[in-house]
Design an enzyme around this catalytic site. Structure first.
Site, PDB file in Angstrom:
ATOM      1  N   LYS A   1      28.961  40.693 -46.273  1.00  0.00           N
ATOM      2  CA  LYS A   1      28.271  39.832 -45.708  1.00  0.00           C
ATOM      3  C   LYS A   1      28.435  38.252 -45.163  1.00  0.00           C
ATOM      4  O   LYS A   1      28.791  38.553 -43.838  1.00  0.00           O
ATOM      5  CB  LYS A   1      26.493  40.160 -45.728  1.00  0.00           C
ATOM      6  CG  LYS A   1      25.660  39.141 -44.609  1.00  0.00           C
ATOM      7  CD  LYS A   1      25.697  40.177 -43.905  1.00  0.00           C
ATOM      8  CE  LYS A   1      24.327  39.212 -43.183  1.00  0.00           C
ATOM      9  NZ  LYS A   1      24.310  38.043 -43.181  1.00  0.00           N
TER      10      LYS A   1
ATOM     11  N   HIS B   1      31.457  39.277 -43.039  1.00  0.00           N
ATOM     12  CA  HIS B   1      30.694  39.211 -41.336  1.00  0.00           C
ATOM     13  C   HIS B   1      30.837  37.642 -41.168  1.00  0.00           C
ATOM     14  O   HIS B   1      30.872  37.250 -40.038  1.00  0.00           O
ATOM     15  CB  HIS B   1      29.903  40.351 -41.619  1.00  0.00           C
ATOM     16  CG  HIS B   1      29.022  40.332 -40.477  1.00  0.00           C
ATOM     17  ND1 HIS B   1      27.917  38.871 -40.376  1.00  0.00           N
ATOM     18  CD2 HIS B   1      28.707  41.220 -39.931  1.00  0.00           C
ATOM     19  CE1 HIS B   1      27.379  39.769 -39.293  1.00  0.00           C
ATOM     20  NE2 HIS B   1      27.939  40.911 -38.830  1.00  0.00           N
ATOM     21  N   ASN B   2      30.266  36.845 -41.660  1.00  0.00           N
ATOM     22  CA  ASN B   2      29.451  35.668 -41.138  1.00  0.00           C
ATOM     23  C   ASN B   2      30.419  34.783 -41.138  1.00  0.00           C
ATOM     24  O   ASN B   2      30.672  33.714 -39.890  1.00  0.00           O
ATOM     25  CB  ASN B   2      28.432  35.053 -42.094  1.00  0.00           C
ATOM     26  CG  ASN B   2      26.878  35.890 -42.131  1.00  0.00           C
ATOM     27  OD1 ASN B   2      26.759  36.846 -41.836  1.00  0.00           O
ATOM     28  ND2 ASN B   2      26.135  35.205 -42.662  1.00  0.00           N
TER      29      ASN B   2
ATOM     30  N   SER C   1      22.488  42.378 -40.930  1.00  0.00           N
ATOM     31  CA  SER C   1      22.561  40.823 -39.663  1.00  0.00           C
ATOM     32  C   SER C   1      22.041  41.717 -38.610  1.00  0.00           C
ATOM     33  O   SER C   1      21.844  42.986 -38.279  1.00  0.00           O
ATOM     34  CB  SER C   1      24.109  41.202 -39.888  1.00  0.00           C
ATOM     35  OG  SER C   1      24.848  40.430 -38.479  1.00  0.00           O
TER      36      SER C   1
ATOM     37  N   GLU D   1      32.098  35.638 -38.257  1.00  0.00           N
ATOM     38  CA  GLU D   1      31.060  34.950 -36.892  1.00  0.00           C
ATOM     39  C   GLU D   1      31.136  33.865 -36.842  1.00  0.00           C
ATOM     40  O   GLU D   1      31.520  33.162 -35.719  1.00  0.00           O
ATOM     41  CB  GLU D   1      29.461  35.576 -37.457  1.00  0.00           C
ATOM     42  CG  GLU D   1      29.029  34.815 -36.720  1.00  0.00           C
ATOM     43  CD  GLU D   1      27.272  34.882 -37.114  1.00  0.00           C
ATOM     44  OE1 GLU D   1      26.349  33.607 -37.078  1.00  0.00           O
ATOM     45  OE2 GLU D   1      26.830  35.592 -37.293  1.00  0.00           O
TER      46      GLU D   1
END
Length: 480
Positions: A184, A187-188, A130, A191
């Site tokens: 990940k 995480h996105n 990231s 986001e």
């Protein structure tokens, strides 16, 4: 020259090229390769002087240029392109060589690829990366998953090229097979929620208070000095302050209101449904992007569907709403992270991953898109209670959302009254209200399920499962 490089990168689009440059800047010789030779030549012409690179023009030469045990980073589009590259490289590998997928691959694909590659005697790492193109060059947050043995071999390189905060690399071993790509993915998803909440805060200030983009940019700049200090808040201020060179107008006012997506947010929501995790804030953010894509339909609807006209002007405007929006944004952000971390905990149990949630929050403090001061509080919460069930139950976050709830409710109420959609704000608040209730209305749902489908129910005053013959004699029977 055979065996000259100690690291390899195939796939020289922006992310792959910048990661290769990052590795070389740390004194490591890098073999570079791209499916099209012209791309490799362009890379060498533009960046070849930045470090020691070995340009190769076919897979056999690329693999041969790397010293064994080879570490090869694959930076191509997720999906079939990754499988195609693996199939092309594998015949040239030697036992112990390591393939690293640094793209946004779906975690289930990474689990499958790990099993396939390791069955052939090679090693496989699925690494979430990231930070965008800037992070790739200057230091990203890296989330590697696979065997610990394989990670230890590439750890010196990954920890060197990662971002560093307080002297610590934003890279750590995440867990087996697809764990790195799963983290990940979440995480996105976070986001997505973060950006949707920011967009809703902007929209409320624009629609209810009539503020201009630069004025709202000033507000975000101030907010970035407090608890909301983060990369996304900082760049929001920059975007809102940017003027179009041709018209002199705020550039954001000229950008088409259609948000695109590459799938990671959708994957996050789909996985949450599979795991039974109430991922409301992230899912609403995904749906908001889907609705934004219906531009033509929205234009048609705007001409026939009525709504209130509640924009306040002049003396009618209560600028105290700005502080309320700040507090609502912070509280909603907490909920989004709480849901994301609950999802990672559920996935760890489902897939037998030993995820260290506090450590994960630490490696998100630098390099990545959601880096924020706020993440230190998450680390503190898991340090105090490694088995914490939900971030809202940690004392700091409990206090924060309790103190913000009045402002939060005022923002949602005023937005709804004015016809300004705030799906992420309102769903986060609904989650908070649902989570804090000792008893909700699901008892009625279970009664209805039992009525039409004999699905049974449990009682508050007795053990076991029961069924009522609702449409027959009304008798209740104990089933277990």
């Amino acid at each position: 020259m055979p065996g000259e490089a100690t690291f390899g990168v195939t796939g020289l689009a922006v992310m792959g090229a910048n990661l290769a440059r990052n590795v070389a800047r740390h004194g490591i010789t890098v073999a570079v390769h791209n499916r099209t030779n012209a791309k490799t030549d362009e890379f060498m012409a533009e960046f070849g002087s930045e470090g020691r690179f070995v340009a190769t023009h076919d897979i056999a030469g690329f693999v041969a240029a790397i010293k064994p045990p080879r570490a090869i980073l694959i930076m191509v589009k997720a999906g079939k392109p990754v499988d195609d590259v693996i199939a092309e490289i594998v015949p040239h590998l030697a036992p112990g060589d390591i393939l690293i997928d640094g793209g946004n691959s779906y975690f289930a694909d990474t689990r499958r690829r790990t099993a396939d590659v390791e069955a052939k005697g090679y090693r496989y790492i699925g690494a979430g990366v990231s930070g965008g193109e800037e992070g790739a060059l200057l230091g990203p947050s890296i989330m590697p998953g696979g065997t610990q043995e394989a990670y230890r071999l590439i750890e010196p390189v990954l920890t060197q090229i990662a971002a560093h905060v307080d002297g610590q690399p934003c890279c750590t071993y995440i867990g087996a097979d697809g764990a790195g790509h799963y983290v990940k993915m979440v995480h996105n998803g976070i986001e997505y929620a973060d950006m949707q909440l920011i967009a809703e805060a902007y929209d409320v200030m624009r629609q209810l208070l009539g503020l201009s983009a630069p004025e709202i940019g000033d507000i975000f700049s101030r907010w970035n000095q407090g608890d909301l200090d983060s990369y996304l808040i900082a760049i929001t201020a920059e975007v809102l302050h940017k003027l179009d060179e041709q018209t002199g107008r705020p550039l954001v006012d000229l950008i088409l209101d259609q948000a695109e997506q590459k799938g990671t947010g959708r994957w996050t929501s789909q996985s949450a449904l599979d795991l039974g995790v109430p991922l409301t804030a992230i899912t609403e953010a995904v749906f908001a992007r889907a609705l934004s894509a219906r531009k033509a339909e929205r234009e048609d609807a705007s001409r026939v569907l009525a709504g209130p006209n509640k924009q306040l002007t002049g003396d009618q405007r209560d600028m105290r709403l700005i502080d309320d929006i700040r507090d609502a944004l912070y509280a909603s952000k907490i909920v989004a992270y709480a849901q994301g971390f609950e999802q990672m905990s559920a996935a760890a149990a489902e897939y037998n991953w030993n995820l260290q949630l506090g450590t994960i929050s630490t490696i998100w403090r630098g390099g990545c898109i959601i880096r924020a001061r706020f993440l230190n509080r998450i680390k503190e919460a898991y340090d105090a209670d490694p088995k914490l069930k939900n971030l809202l139950l940690a004392p700091y976050f409990t206090t924060a959302v309790n103190n913000a709830q009045g402002a939060w409710r005022r923002v949602v109420t005023q937005a709804v009254d004015a016809g300004v959609p705030v799906p992420a704000f309102s769903s986060a608040l609904a989650y908070y209200d649902g989570f804090r209730r000792e008893r909700g209305p699901a008892n009625l749902i279970q009664g209805l399920r039992d009525y039409f489908g004999a699905h049974t129910y449990r009682r508050t005053d007795a053990f076991g499962s029961f069924h009522t013959r609702w449409a027959q004699d009304g008798a209740q029977v104990k089933t277990t």
